[in-house]
Design a protein around this motif. Structure first.
Motif, mmCIF file in Angstrom:
data_model
loop_
_atom_site.group_PDB
_atom_site.id
_atom_site.type_symbol
_atom_site.label_atom_id
_atom_site.label_comp_id
_atom_site.label_asym_id
_atom_site.label_seq_id
_atom_site.Cartn_x
_atom_site.Cartn_y
_atom_site.Cartn_z
ATOM 1 N N VAL A 400 18.811 56.269 44.770
ATOM 2 C CA VAL A 400 19.357 54.933 44.163
ATOM 3 C C VAL A 400 18.283 54.163 43.895
ATOM 4 O O VAL A 400 17.721 53.663 45.051
ATOM 5 C CB VAL A 400 20.475 54.209 44.827
ATOM 6 N N PRO A 401 17.464 53.671 42.641
ATOM 7 C CA PRO A 401 16.474 52.850 42.755
ATOM 8 C C PRO A 401 16.748 51.305 43.110
ATOM 9 O O PRO A 401 17.565 50.783 42.765
ATOM 10 C CB PRO A 401 16.228 52.986 41.047
ATOM 11 N N ALA A 402 15.866 50.704 43.652
ATOM 12 C CA ALA A 402 16.057 49.518 44.089
ATOM 13 C C ALA A 402 16.300 48.655 42.837
ATOM 14 O O ALA A 402 16.951 47.513 43.103
ATOM 15 C CB ALA A 402 14.717 48.856 45.079
ATOM 16 N N THR A 403 15.834 48.819 41.741
ATOM 17 C CA THR A 403 16.039 48.056 40.476
ATOM 18 C C THR A 403 17.179 48.004 40.313
ATOM 19 O O THR A 403 17.842 46.934 39.559
ATOM 20 C CB THR A 403 15.396 48.689 39.110
ATOM 21 N N VAL A 421 19.128 45.955 57.314
ATOM 22 C CA VAL A 421 20.372 45.996 58.007
ATOM 23 C C VAL A 421 21.017 47.446 57.839
ATOM 24 O O VAL A 421 21.575 48.082 58.500
ATOM 25 C CB VAL A 421 21.344 44.900 57.517
ATOM 26 N N LEU A 422 21.290 47.697 56.385
ATOM 27 C CA LEU A 422 21.869 49.252 56.171
ATOM 28 C C LEU A 422 21.018 50.189 56.646
ATOM 29 O O LEU A 422 21.529 50.986 57.200
ATOM 30 C CB LEU A 422 22.131 49.211 54.635
ATOM 31 N N CYS A 423 19.569 50.057 56.540
ATOM 32 C CA CYS A 423 18.787 51.259 57.171
ATOM 33 C C CYS A 423 18.970 51.229 58.660
ATOM 34 O O CYS A 423 18.851 52.397 59.295
ATOM 35 C CB CYS A 423 17.431 50.993 56.579
ATOM 36 N N ALA A 424 18.885 50.156 59.219
ATOM 37 C CA ALA A 424 19.161 49.869 60.728
ATOM 38 C C ALA A 424 20.449 50.687 61.209
ATOM 39 O O ALA A 424 20.413 51.377 62.397
ATOM 40 C CB ALA A 424 19.128 48.493 61.196
ATOM 41 N N PHE A 425 21.522 50.455 60.608
ATOM 42 C CA PHE A 425 22.780 51.228 60.766
ATOM 43 C C PHE A 425 22.916 52.632 60.262
ATOM 44 O O PHE A 425 23.971 53.266 60.501
ATOM 45 C CB PHE A 425 23.936 50.315 60.463
ATOM 46 N N SER A 426 21.703 53.048 59.752
ATOM 47 C CA SER A 426 21.864 54.513 59.378
ATOM 48 C C SER A 426 22.657 54.772 58.110
ATOM 49 O O SER A 426 23.196 56.071 58.091
ATOM 50 C CB SER A 426 21.828 55.434 60.542
ATOM 51 N N LEU A 427 23.194 53.916 57.787
ATOM 52 C CA LEU A 427 24.100 54.027 56.491
ATOM 53 C C LEU A 427 23.371 54.618 55.206
ATOM 54 O O LEU A 427 24.054 55.134 54.511
ATOM 55 C CB LEU A 427 25.179 52.632 56.188
ATOM 56 N N ILE A 428 22.108 54.083 55.337
ATOM 57 C CA ILE A 428 21.244 54.611 54.100
ATOM 58 C C ILE A 428 19.906 54.909 54.477
ATOM 59 O O ILE A 428 19.708 54.258 55.518
ATOM 60 C CB ILE A 428 21.212 53.489 52.833
ATOM 61 N N GLU A 429 19.303 55.523 53.890
ATOM 62 C CA GLU A 429 17.813 55.662 54.217
ATOM 63 C C GLU A 429 16.870 55.586 52.988
ATOM 64 O O GLU A 429 17.266 55.527 51.818
ATOM 65 C CB GLU A 429 17.810 57.398 54.304
ATOM 66 N N SER A 430 15.777 55.023 53.275
ATOM 67 C CA SER A 430 14.785 54.557 52.390
ATOM 68 C C SER A 430 13.633 55.328 52.090
ATOM 69 O O SER A 430 13.161 56.155 53.112
ATOM 70 C CB SER A 430 14.325 52.909 52.635
ATOM 71 N N ASP A 431 13.286 55.489 51.136
ATOM 72 C CA ASP A 431 11.909 56.137 51.295
ATOM 73 C C ASP A 431 10.531 55.535 51.561
ATOM 74 O O ASP A 431 10.802 54.128 51.807
ATOM 75 C CB ASP A 431 11.464 56.715 49.574
#
Length: 826
Positions: A400-403, A421-431
């Motif tokens: 999902v693009p940040a744009t 916050v979402l990455c910290a809860f492992s609900l999403i992963e970032s490149d």
């Protein structure tokens, strides 16, 4: 006092006199505490609760004064007795006696999990992290998605630690809420003899336990602090003793701390400067072992892996599925059939409740319920993060693009905080760059369920936000593509396809117009990719919506109409293209005027429709009108003007006026190279058509050189499998066949081998014919050349038949079906 009396250290007469006073003191203190609880506001109270308590406090002053007077009298009595007792010689006090207590304790509220699957890598990391310098406290924090197995790992570690070190005390502390934390500490205090059970309400058990573990506990100990998922609860909110939970965690080199949390950020705060340990999903072998232990019976390896992949190797999801199949007596294939029926079926099955080993309160659990805890925690701590999670539900879960997620005027730091916050809860992963995000499929489904259950009516709200974002950001249609256009189209298309298929519950005009905008842009991109039939369907829907809501003469309606007219001839609907193009041109002249740039663009498109219909003289006249008018309106070097001239050259080529066509194409290439740069993608169509015109003149060597130059540039810009690249490749192969350059053909065929199936040829009849032509060259050259190689797959006769078929197809292509006349002239 009671302990002293029971042990005999206080005389019976004193006990008889003082004990009633103590009981009255305790009663009055309890009365006072009840009044304070009802009338004194606490930190977390709402404004309504504060007003209620203020109202209740009225009239309590007199009662409080009475309690204070009583306590004052009792204190004087107790002071007098203390003075009298202190004046007695020490010899009168009997020896102090305390009952024997064990030196080592194991206070873990769960038994060992018989279905636990070994996760040696995590245990090794825990052991390694517990090895610290002498005098430092060993601390470890496990973090990961809810249901990933953090608590189960911590539980298993407790039993392994006890087996290795029997003299190590082990304590388990619940930290999800303040009440649970205080309750656990009170249990430790009473079980370990720090306080008597009847004293629980009168003493501060948390401080006593902390002091005992830091200073008086004999030997080593391990404390698991489980479910630290709320920053406010653990670090900020006061307990009844006005201290925070974090302040009451014992700090001493004699004791080890093992924390579990869903948040990576909390994990970092807990053990800085050490690094926390992420708990990953199960491996294939671990997942299979867990499923087999939970679901006995004969199951094929193929079905097991299929199920694990569907459940993304998440332990709680696997356990839930096994419980469902056991209770309903379903096989794995039956479960998968039911699960895959629809999103609503998957959501229901994620909500299926079951009893899981070692879960808090021994309550019924489900994947959906487990993740709801994370969602609610996020919403309390960072509402923008909860909004982002809700929005991401309606995009494709991959890349999902940040744009697409940022608001038009959003502060960059606010967005980064929410994503963190979402990455910290492992609900999403970032490149690595933080420009693209992935989401677990199960998390996406559970979030949708949360929106449906907790935020009635908000499903369409967030789906509409996703639709608006895509309509705003999807690249607008272009006359000539650019690398940026292709990149954005590739990034956004999966998300656009998903939201266009979303069944909105309400059909408001706002929603429909946003769909029409997105359909219009996606249609042009699909057409450029070669998926012309899909492009046509989407453009027709866009036009239908805009005509119904905006009317026939609205500019957006005319744009959809013009683009559709431009598309029709590409799919052998030449007359439909002419009819619609003529109607669009008339309306544009009426609404915009005869020399508006969009009117002139429509004139050029209509001329192309006539060209594809074979009415070349009419087409030539209209293209000259469009070119001359564009020179006046836009200027001689404007891209629209140059496009008109390029289209005119194509008509001249079809008329057999090759020299004129060549001259006009070279003029376009010369100006565009100067204005845009020699490797700009806008020039590639003209270069391709120049090679085609040179071929018509019999200048095969020059034509081949240009084709190869274009092929190299298209491969660099678009890649090998793009429709633009394939078009040039096919024309080059046909040219080489004319010259009997079979080895060159074989080299090109091998260069493309294995990738042709990636091209969307099924969506484009002419491209399909071109690909069929290309595949005919996947053999060794015929005749003497072929016989030199023992690898030849064809005899001379077979090779001759192939070449005859190719020659026939080539004539068909040159009679008007050549892909370059369709794909390159636009």
């Amino acid at each position: 006092m009671k302990k002293q009396a029971e042990s005999g250290s206080v005389e019976s007469a004193t006990t008889t006199a003082v004990w009633p006073v103590l009981k009255d003191c305790q009663r009055e203190i309890t009365r006072l505490q009840n009044i304070l609880d009802k009338t004194v506001p606490s930190v977390g109270d709402s404004s309504w609760e504060r007003r209620k308590k203020a109202f209740l406090s009225l009239g309590k002053d007199k009662e409080v004064e009475e309690i204070a007077d009583s306590l004052s009298r009792y204190v004087r009595v107790l002071t007098l007795h203390q003075a009298l007792e202190g004046s007695k010689p020490d010899s009168q006090a009997p020896p102090k006696y305390e009952p024997a207590r064990p030196r080592y304790f194991t206070l873990v509220p769960f038994d060992r999990n018989a279905h636990f699957v070994d996760r040696e890598d995590v245990f090794k990391q825990i052991d390694d992290s517990f090895r610290v310098r002498k005098g430092s406290q060993p601390k470890v924090a496990l973090f990961g998605l809810g249901g990933i197995g953090k608590s189960q790992i911590a539980l298993e570690y407790c039993f392994r630690r006890k087996e290795k070190d029997p003299e190590c005390s082990v304590f388990w502390v619940h930290a999800a809420t303040i009440a649970r934390f205080e309750e656990t500490y009170k249990r430790i205090a009473t079980e370990c003899g720090i306080i008597a059970q009847e004293e629980e309400a009168q003493v501060d058990a948390t401080m006593l336990v902390q002091n005992w573990l830091e200073n008086r506990h004999e030997g080593r100990w391990l404390m698991v602090v489980d479910n630290i998922d709320d920053t406010e609860v653990f670090f900020k909110e006061p307990m009844t003793n006005q201290k925070t939970v974090s302040q009451c965690i014992p700090r001493t080199w004699k004791g080890s701390l093992l924390f579990t949390t869903r948040s990576r950020d909390i994990a970092i705060d807990l053990i800085l400067p050490a690094k926390p340990i992420p708990v990953p999903v199960l491996t294939k072998s671990e997942g299979a072992e867990l499923l087999r232990s939970r679901l006995p019976g004969n199951h094929s390896e193929e079905h097991i892996i299929e199920l694990l992949e569907e459940l993304e190797y998440i332990p709680l999801a696997i356990t839930q599925a096994a419980a469902f199949m056991s209770k309903r007596r379903r096989t794995i294939p039956q479960y998968l059939d039911l699960y895959r029926k629809s999103d609503s079926a998957r959501v229901r099955m994620l909500s299926y409740e079951f009893s899981d080993h070692g879960r808090q309160y021994n309550s019924m659990e489900s994947v959906a319920k487990t993740w709801t805890i994370s969602f609610e925690s996020i919403r309390r701590g960072n509402p923008r993060a909860a909004d982002l999670l809700s929005l991401m539900c309606y995009f494709d879960r991959h890349a999902v693009p940040a744009t697409l997620l940022t608001g038009e005027d959003e502060d960059e730091l606010d967005f980064e905080d929410a994503v963190a916050v979402l990455c910290a809860f492992s609900l999403i992963e970032s490149d690595e760059a933080g420009t693209s995000f992935d989401m677990h499929n199960l998390v996406q489904l559970a979030t949708k369920l949360w929106l449906i259950d907790e935020n009635k009516g908000e499903e369409d709200k967030w789906a509409f936000e996703a639709l608006k974002s895509l309509a705003r950001n999807f690249p607008a249609p272009l006359h000539h593509t650019t690398p940026e256009y292709w990149q954005l189209g590739r990034d956004f298309l999966p998300h656009a396809q998903l939201i266009l298929a979303h069944p909105f519950k309400t059909q408001r005009d706002q929603i429909e117009l946003a769909r029409a905008t997105l359909l219009f842009s996606v249609s042009r991109y699909l057409h450029w990719r070669g998926a012309v039939m899909d492009a046509k369907v989407k453009n027709e829907e866009s036009l239908k919506i805009r005509e119904r809501i905006l009317g026939e003469k609205h500019l957006d309606t005319l744009r959809s109409m013009s683009q559709l007219a431009w598309m029709y001839p590409w799919i052998s609907m030449e007359q439909e293209g002419v009819d619609l193009g003529q109607r669009c041109l008339e309306l544009r002249r009426e609404v915009l005027g005869p020399e508006h740039p969009e009117t002139l663009d429509g004139l050029s498109d209509l001329a192309m429709a006539y060209q594809m219909q074979g009415r070349l003289l009419v087409s030539e006249e209209m293209q000259r009108q469009a070119y001359e008018a564009s020179q006046r309106v836009n200027g001689p070097e404007h891209l629209d003007t140059l496009n008109c001239l390029s289209h005119l050259a194509s008509v001249l080529d079809d008329l057999g006026r090759y020299k004129e066509a060549e001259a006009e194409l070279r003029k376009v290439i010369r100006i565009k190279s100067r204005v845009l740069g020699e490797e700009n993608s806008s020039i590639l169509s003209e270069m391709h058509n120049l090679a085609f015109t040179l071929e018509h003149q019999g200048r095969h060597k020059e034509s081949e050189e240009v084709y190869r130059q274009v092929l190299a540039l298209k491969t660099k810009i678009y890649g090998k499998t793009h429709v633009e690249t394939v078009t040039t490749l096919v024309n080059l192969v046909l040219l080489l066949q004319d010259q009997k350059k079979y080895f060159d053909i074989q080299e090109l065929s091998g260069w493309f081998s294995g990738e042709a199936e990636l091209v969307q040829e099924n969506e484009n009849p002419r491209l399909r014919q071109a690909m069929r032509t290309l595949r005919r060259f996947s053999f060794r050259p015929p005749g003497d050349v072929a016989s030199e190689s023992s690898d030849s797959g064809y005899s001379d006769d077979e090779g001759g038949e192939e070449l005859a078929a190719v020659a026939e197809e080539k004539e068909d292509l040159k009679r008007g079906e050549n892909p370059n006349k369709i794909l390159e002239v636009a």
